[in-house]
Design a protein around this motif. Structure first.
Motif, PDB file in Angstrom:
ATOM      1  N   ASN A   6      94.111  25.119  60.231  1.00 38.45           N
ATOM      2  CA  ASN A   6      93.554  25.120  58.882  1.00 38.45           C
ATOM      3  C   ASN A   6      94.670  25.011  57.856  1.00 38.45           C
ATOM      4  N   GLU A   8      96.544  25.899  54.530  1.00 36.43           N
ATOM      5  CA  GLU A   8      96.686  27.095  53.707  1.00 36.43           C
ATOM      6  C   GLU A   8      97.810  26.884  52.699  1.00 36.43           C
ATOM      7  N   GLY A  40      91.689  25.968  53.580  1.00 39.48           N
ATOM      8  CA  GLY A  40      90.726  26.173  54.659  1.00 39.48           C
ATOM      9  C   GLY A  40      90.288  24.917  55.377  1.00 39.48           C
ATOM     10  N   LYS A  42      89.973  22.232  57.981  1.00 36.37           N
ATOM     11  CA  LYS A  42      90.351  22.184  59.397  1.00 36.37           C
ATOM     12  C   LYS A  42      90.732  20.756  59.748  1.00 36.37           C
TER      13      LYS A  42
END
Length: 71
Positions: A6, A8, A40, A42
């Motif tokens: 993910n 960040e 967040g 993915k």
């Protein structure tokens, strides 16, 4: 190498975008498109580790993006 994780924002200065895997490994990305700059998100990133590159953030190994896929 392929890495899934993910996106960040890590708090260093103005911040730096990183890919964090499920096991907590953090990669600082190099050469990635701006569309990956979403908290967040993915993604699966394919690239190579750059041992010859140093960064100001030093939050993890530098992963130079060769291709990516949103998951």
């Amino acid at each position: 190498m392929k890495v899934i994780g993910n996106m960040e924002m890590k708090g260093f200065g103005f911040g730096v975008w990183a890919l964090v895997t499920d096991d907590g490994t953090t990669y600082e990305l190099k050469g990635y498109p701006a569309e990956l700059e979403k908290e967040g998100l993915k993604v699966e990133v394919e690239g190579k580790i750059r041992d010859d590159v140093m960064t100001m953030a030093m939050i993890g190994k530098v992963l130079e993006v060769e291709s990516y896929k949103r998951l």
